[in-house]
Scaffold this motif. Structure first.
Motif, mmCIF file in Angstrom:
data_model
loop_
_atom_site.group_PDB
_atom_site.id
_atom_site.type_symbol
_atom_site.label_atom_id
_atom_site.label_comp_id
_atom_site.label_asym_id
_atom_site.label_seq_id
_atom_site.Cartn_x
_atom_site.Cartn_y
_atom_site.Cartn_z
ATOM 1 N N UNK A 147 0.825 -1.213 0.000
ATOM 2 C CA UNK A 147 0.000 0.000 0.000
ATOM 3 C C UNK A 147 0.860 1.265 0.000
ATOM 4 N N UNK A 148 1.931 1.242 -0.791
ATOM 5 C CA UNK A 148 2.862 2.362 -0.855
ATOM 6 C C UNK A 148 2.740 3.161 -2.152
ATOM 7 N N UNK A 149 1.773 2.828 -2.992
ATOM 8 C CA UNK A 149 1.607 3.559 -4.246
ATOM 9 C C UNK A 149 1.310 5.027 -3.959
ATOM 10 N N UNK A 150 1.902 5.910 -4.741
ATOM 11 C CA UNK A 150 1.714 7.354 -4.608
ATOM 12 C C UNK A 150 2.203 7.861 -3.245
ATOM 13 N N UNK A 151 3.397 7.399 -2.854
ATOM 14 C CA UNK A 151 3.987 7.841 -1.597
ATOM 15 C C UNK A 151 5.496 7.931 -1.750
ATOM 16 N N UNK B 56 18.803 9.670 -10.093
ATOM 17 C CA UNK B 56 17.524 9.864 -9.435
ATOM 18 C C UNK B 56 16.869 11.182 -9.836
ATOM 19 N N UNK B 57 17.671 12.193 -10.057
ATOM 20 C CA UNK B 57 17.110 13.494 -10.442
ATOM 21 C C UNK B 57 16.417 13.414 -11.801
ATOM 22 N N UNK B 58 16.962 12.596 -12.680
ATOM 23 C CA UNK B 58 16.351 12.452 -14.006
ATOM 24 C C UNK B 58 15.466 11.239 -14.152
ATOM 25 N N UNK B 59 15.204 10.533 -13.051
ATOM 26 C CA UNK B 59 14.389 9.321 -13.112
ATOM 27 C C UNK B 59 12.951 9.672 -13.487
ATOM 28 N N UNK B 60 12.474 9.089 -14.564
ATOM 29 C CA UNK B 60 11.138 9.409 -15.056
ATOM 30 C C UNK B 60 10.206 8.200 -15.050
ATOM 31 N N UNK B 61 10.720 7.036 -15.469
ATOM 32 C CA UNK B 61 9.870 5.857 -15.654
ATOM 33 C C UNK B 61 9.216 5.416 -14.347
ATOM 34 N N UNK B 62 10.023 5.280 -13.279
ATOM 35 C CA UNK B 62 9.473 4.765 -12.025
ATOM 36 C C UNK B 62 8.455 5.721 -11.394
ATOM 37 N N UNK B 63 8.735 7.043 -11.288
ATOM 38 C CA UNK B 63 7.684 7.942 -10.780
ATOM 39 C C UNK B 63 6.422 7.913 -11.640
ATOM 40 N N UNK B 64 6.581 7.748 -12.948
ATOM 41 C CA UNK B 64 5.398 7.676 -13.816
ATOM 42 C C UNK B 64 4.533 6.473 -13.471
ATOM 43 N N UNK B 65 5.154 5.385 -13.040
ATOM 44 C CA UNK B 65 4.432 4.153 -12.714
ATOM 45 C C UNK B 65 3.739 4.251 -11.356
ATOM 46 N N UNK B 66 4.403 4.811 -10.354
ATOM 47 C CA UNK B 66 3.893 4.729 -8.970
ATOM 48 C C UNK B 66 3.250 6.016 -8.463
ATOM 49 N N UNK B 67 3.320 7.099 -9.221
ATOM 50 C CA UNK B 67 2.757 8.369 -8.767
ATOM 51 C C UNK B 67 1.488 8.675 -9.557
ATOM 52 N N UNK C 135 7.547 6.363 0.070
ATOM 53 C CA UNK C 135 8.108 5.020 0.231
ATOM 54 C C UNK C 135 8.371 4.381 -1.133
ATOM 55 N N UNK C 136 7.395 4.489 -2.021
ATOM 56 C CA UNK C 136 7.536 3.882 -3.348
ATOM 57 C C UNK C 136 8.636 4.546 -4.163
ATOM 58 N N UNK C 137 8.831 5.840 -3.964
ATOM 59 C CA UNK C 137 9.829 6.561 -4.728
ATOM 60 C C UNK C 137 11.251 6.324 -4.223
ATOM 61 N N UNK C 138 11.401 5.986 -2.947
ATOM 62 C CA UNK C 138 12.744 5.906 -2.372
ATOM 63 C C UNK C 138 13.211 4.485 -2.049
ATOM 64 N N UNK C 139 12.366 3.664 -1.462
ATOM 65 C CA UNK C 139 12.810 2.371 -0.953
ATOM 66 C C UNK C 139 13.413 1.466 -2.029
ATOM 67 N N UNK C 140 12.861 1.390 -3.247
ATOM 68 C CA UNK C 140 13.504 0.527 -4.251
ATOM 69 C C UNK C 140 14.907 0.981 -4.658
ATOM 70 N N UNK C 141 15.285 2.210 -4.301
ATOM 71 C CA UNK C 141 16.596 2.734 -4.707
ATOM 72 C C UNK C 141 17.483 3.069 -3.509
ATOM 73 N N UNK C 142 17.218 2.462 -2.361
ATOM 74 C CA UNK C 142 18.051 2.736 -1.192
ATOM 75 C C UNK C 142 19.488 2.279 -1.403
ATOM 76 N N UNK C 143 19.682 1.249 -2.198
ATOM 77 C CA UNK C 143 21.025 0.796 -2.582
ATOM 78 C C UNK C 143 20.910 0.198 -3.974
ATOM 79 N N UNK C 144 21.973 0.339 -4.766
ATOM 80 C CA UNK C 144 21.952 -0.134 -6.148
ATOM 81 C C UNK C 144 23.108 -1.096 -6.398
ATOM 82 N N UNK C 145 22.943 -2.071 -7.292
ATOM 83 C CA UNK C 145 24.050 -2.983 -7.631
ATOM 84 C C UNK C 145 25.272 -2.247 -8.170
ATOM 85 N N UNK C 146 25.038 -1.223 -8.965
ATOM 86 C CA UNK C 146 26.157 -0.463 -9.507
ATOM 87 C C UNK C 146 26.960 0.213 -8.408
ATOM 88 N N UNK C 147 26.278 0.719 -7.378
ATOM 89 C CA UNK C 147 26.969 1.346 -6.261
ATOM 90 C C UNK C 147 27.815 0.354 -5.488
#
Length: 276
Positions: A134-138, A205-216, A140-152
């Protein structure tokens, strides 16, 4: 020989000037267009001199769109994910580089495999997870999936490999515990690498468009890239003066960030290429 050397130097200066001009011109045009009217923006031949319509464009933009809320959302999401990515990636990279434990190599290979998975493949599973929590449009949805990245994790692991083992062993002999070694000895030396990872993460993250479009879904949760896309939707009147102002507002934090940390970025990218 002296004349030839001076001529070659002159050619280098000319090419460097051309490169700088080509690189800077789009930014100059965006900032200039914020001061122009609609007719002046599309005038042929184009005008490159600043006009006097900036206040009017900004006023109309703030009246029709919550640009400052979108700016705060982008800063908040990008800032949180950048800090957490640096911290957790440094911890994981340190563990992968300096500790020997069962399953270390398979885990690291899993991280490498995750880097090869396209983001689009993960959109549906990630959306289902966010919906179940129940994190859609919050936030949590915008940040938690990117708290750490494989590339990092990969980048910090490669940087940690260059850190001398002798310093770690000397700290252990002096009685320093593992977290003390990491925070007091390793992390301060890794500041350039952390700065490089921070800039890369913030830019992503500043230019991230796809994920906010999906969850916001609500305008209150729009980030700047998402708001910009909504301002140029097909079938609606597009006010390009307002679009240029919004684009300029989105550009400024990135320019400021890179100007302040460019030295750390360059040194961080190349510091892991030589061990010692």
């Amino acid at each position: 020989m002296h004349v030839k050397r001076e001529f070659n130097k002159l050619l280098l200066y000319i090419f460097a000037l051309m490169g700088v001009t080509i690189s800077i011109f789009p930014f100059y045009w965006i900032f200039t267009a914020t001061t122009l009217t609609e007719s002046q923006i599309f005038k042929v031949p184009p005008t490159f001199a600043p006009g006097g319509n900036f206040i009017n464009n900004l006023t109309k933009l703030t009246d029709q769109w919550e640009i400052w809320r979108a700016l705060i959302n982008s800063l908040l999401v990008s800032g949180i994910t950048t800090v957490t990515t640096i911290f957790f990636s440094a911890l994981a990279g340190y563990a992968f580089a300096k500790y020997r434990f069962k399953g270390r190599d398979p885990l690291f290979y899993t991280v490498l495999l995750m880097m090869m998975v396209p983001t689009q493949v993960m959109l549906v599973p990630m959306f289902i997870i966010m919906m179940n929590f129940n994190w859609i449009d919050s936030y949590y949805a915008l940040t938690i999936p990117y708290l750490v990245t494989p590339m990092g994790v990969f980048l910090m692991r490669q940087q940690m490999l260059a850190f001398p083992d002798d310093l770690i062993e000397a700290a252990r002999i002096d009685g320093c515990r593992d977290f003390g070694i990491f925070f007091r000895i390793v992390l301060p030396v890794m500041k350039p690498a952390c700065a490089a990872l921070g800039i890369i993460t913030f830019m992503h993250q500043w230019g991230n468009f796809i994920w906010p479009l999906v969850v916001v879904s609500s305008k209150e949760m729009y980030t700047l890239p998402l708001m910009l896309s909504m301002m140029v939707q097909p079938g609606q009147v597009v006010h390009y003066g307002q679009v240029m102002v919004a684009a300029s507002i989105g550009l400024l934090p990135m320019l400021i960030l890179f100007l302040f940390f460019q030295k750390h970025f360059v040194s961080g990218v190349f510091s892991g290429s030589v061990k010692g």
